[in-house]
Design an enzyme around this catalytic site. Structure first.
Site, PDB file in Angstrom:
ATOM      1  N   SER A 177     -11.436   0.171   2.863  1.00 26.22           N
ATOM      2  CA  SER A 177     -10.657  -0.113   4.081  1.00 26.22           C
ATOM      3  C   SER A 177     -10.080   1.192   4.621  1.00 26.22           C
ATOM      4  O   SER A 177      -9.284   1.840   3.950  1.00 26.22           O
ATOM      5  CB  SER A 177      -9.533  -1.100   3.777  1.00 26.22           C
ATOM      6  OG  SER A 177     -10.056  -2.317   3.297  1.00 26.22           O
ATOM      7  N   GLU A 193      -5.626   4.553   5.827  1.00 25.88           N
ATOM      8  CA  GLU A 193      -5.287   4.349   4.424  1.00 25.88           C
ATOM      9  C   GLU A 193      -5.664   5.555   3.560  1.00 25.88           C
ATOM     10  O   GLU A 193      -4.868   5.958   2.705  1.00 25.88           O
ATOM     11  CB  GLU A 193      -5.977   3.078   3.903  1.00 25.88           C
ATOM     12  CG  GLU A 193      -5.525   2.658   2.529  1.00 25.88           C
ATOM     13  CD  GLU A 193      -5.973   1.250   2.170  1.00 25.88           C
ATOM     14  OE1 GLU A 193      -6.352   1.042   1.012  1.00 25.88           O
ATOM     15  OE2 GLU A 193      -5.940   0.364   3.043  1.00 25.88           O
ATOM     16  N   ARG A 227       0.829  -1.215   0.000  1.00 31.30           N
ATOM     17  CA  ARG A 227       0.000   0.000   0.000  1.00 31.30           C
ATOM     18  C   ARG A 227       0.864   1.268   0.000  1.00 31.30           C
ATOM     19  O   ARG A 227       0.513   2.267   0.614  1.00 31.30           O
ATOM     20  CB  ARG A 227      -0.961   0.024   1.197  1.00 31.30           C
ATOM     21  CG  ARG A 227      -1.928  -1.141   1.229  1.00 31.30           C
ATOM     22  CD  ARG A 227      -2.850  -1.199   0.014  1.00 31.30           C
ATOM     23  NE  ARG A 227      -3.638  -2.411   0.051  1.00 31.30           N
ATOM     24  CZ  ARG A 227      -3.276  -3.560  -0.551  1.00 31.30           C
ATOM     25  NH1 ARG A 227      -2.152  -3.605  -1.234  1.00 31.30           N
ATOM     26  NH2 ARG A 227      -4.031  -4.612  -0.469  1.00 31.30           N
TER      27      ARG A 227
END
Length: 351
Positions: A239, A343, A160
C-alpha cells in the site's frame, strides 16, 4: 560485518529502485548493529537502516553515507511468548507461530519486510495490528547511546504510526517481543469482513489457524501483495498510501463532495477511528478520482490488481514513480479535498 563501497541498493528493496550507497554494511548480530550505528554517529556519517526493503523509496542518486543492512536472525518461542530478531523475515515468523498453534498475527501473513520494521509502522492488515500483540521492543537509543527496552505503552502505537516513526533518527530496533494466544488450533477472532467471508465465518468468529493464514495469503496474492519476482505487480511497497482518518467535520465536507461528484446515491467507505474520527479508504479515493488499476503509460504504473499499489513494471526510475504518486495525490485532492499521505519512507526524495 560485511562491508561494500558504492554498493547498489535497488536489489535490497521490493521496488527495485534507487541509486547506490557510498558504503553498505551488513550486520548479523545485535552487537554488530550497535557498533555500526555508533561508528556512524561518532563520525557524523549519515545512516540509512535497511531491513527487508519493503517500505523504502530510494532516490535515483542513491545515499551518500552508510547504509546498514540489519540481517540478524533468531526467533524463540516460550509458551505463548515470542521474541524475534529485527532481521528475521516477518512472514517466516508468522508461519512459525501458526505452526506452533499461536494466534494473534496469522492475518499478517505475506506482508513483506523484516520483524524490526513491524513496530515502526505498526503493521496491520485484515483486522490485525502488531500493536495488539507486541509487549516490548528492544532498541538501541542513539540519544542516550545505550540499549533500552520499551513497553507497549511506551511505543505510543496508533494507526500506521509509533514512537519510532515519530522520531526516526533516535531508535534502532534490535528485537521484538510478542504475547500470542493458544486457542486450541483456532485463529484470533476474525475482524475483517473480507477475511471472514473467505473463511466462511461470521465477523468476530474464529477459524482454523492454518486456514486463516492461507486465506489471507490467497487474498493478498490476488491483490499483488505477496512478493513474486516474476510478477511486476509485486514490485512495489504494498500500500503506497495510508487510509485517511478524518474528523467528523472533515468527513461531512468530504461526504458532500462525494455526493456532488458521484451522485446522491454514492456512499464512501466509513469506519469508526476513535473519538470524533472516521477512517475512509485510500483505494476507493484513488479509483473514484479516475486512477484505475493499471493506470499509467510508462514503467511506473498503478498495479493491475490493486489501486493502492504503485509498481515498477521493470526499468522504472524513482523519479518516474514519484511523478505518478504526485499525479495521484493531486487528482484525489482535486476530486475530494483529501491529501493522501505516502506510507513508505522516502530517502533523498519526497512527494
Amino acid at each position: 560485518m560485511q562491508e561494500l563501497h558504492d554498493a547498489p541498493l535497488a536489489p535490497l528493496t521490493t521496488f527495485r529502485l534507487g541509486g547506490p550507497a557510498t558504503r553498505l554494511v551488513t550486520a548479523t548480530t545485535d552487537a554488530e548493529v550497535v557498533a555500526a550505528v555508533r561508528e556512524a554517529d561518532d563520525s557524523g556519517t549519515p545512516l540509512l537502516l535497511i531491513g527487508g526493503g519493503s517500505n523504502l523509496v530510494i532516490g535515483d542518486k542513491g545515499f551518500d553515507g552508510t547504509a546498514l543492512r540489519i540481517a540478524t536472525r533468531g526467533c524463540e518461542l516460550d509458551g505463548t511468548r515470542v521474541e524475534a530478531a529485527a532481521g528475521e523475515v516477518w512472514t517466516d515468523t508468522v508461519t512459525r507461530t501458526v505452526e506452533a498453534g499461536l494466534a494473534g498475527i496469522e492475518c499478517l501473513a505475506g506482508i513483506p519486510g523484516s520483524v524490526g520494521a513491524t513496530p515502526i509502522q505498526n503493521v496491520g492488515a485484515y483486522g490485525q495490528e502488531v500493536s495488539t500483540t507486541i509487549t516490548e521492543v528492544v532498541a538501541y537509543d542513539r540519544t542516550v547511546k545505550e540499549t533500552v527496552t520499551l513497553t507497549n505503552a511506551e511505543c505510543a502505537f496508533s494507526y500506521r504510526h509509533s514512537r519510532f516513526k515519530a522520531d526516526p533518527d533516535r531508535y534502532v530496533v534490535l528485537r521484538v517481543r510478542f504475547a500470542l494466544e493458544a486457542a486450541d488450533g483456532l485463529s484470533a477472532p476474525v475482524r475483517y469482513a473480507e477475511a471472514a467471508r473467505a473463511l466462511g465465518v461470521e465477523p468476530g468468529g474464529r477459524a482454523p489457524l492454518a486456514a486463516a493464514r492461507e486465506a489471507v495469503l490467497k487474498l493478498r496474492a490476488g491483490k499483488g501483495m505477496v512478493l513474486d519476482p516474476e510478477d511486476h505487480d509485486t514490485w512495489s511497497a504494498g500500500s503506497f498510501f495510508t487510509n485517511p482518518i478524518l474528523t467528523d467535520t472533515e468527513f461531512a465536507a468530504f461526504h458532500a463532495r462525494v455526493k456532488e461528484r458521484l451522485g446522491d446515491g454514492a456512499e464512501p467507505p466509513a469506519y469508526p477511528a476513535g473519538d470524533g474520527h472516521i477512517k475512509t479508504s485510500a483505494a476507493w479515493l484513488i479509483d473514484k478520482a479516475g486512477f484505475t488499476k493499471g493506470y499509467g503509460s510508462g514503467a511506473a504504473r498503478i498495479s493491475t490488481k490493486h489501486t493502492l499499489a504503485l509498481t515498477n513494471r521493470g526499468g522504472a526510475s524513482t523519479e518516474e514513480l514519484l511523478a505518478l504518486a504526485r499525479e495521484v495525490v493531486a487528482g484525489v485532492r482535486g476530486a475530494f479535498g483529501i491529501t493522501l499521505v505516502n506510507e513508505p519512507v522516502t530517502v533523498g526524495v519526497s512527494l
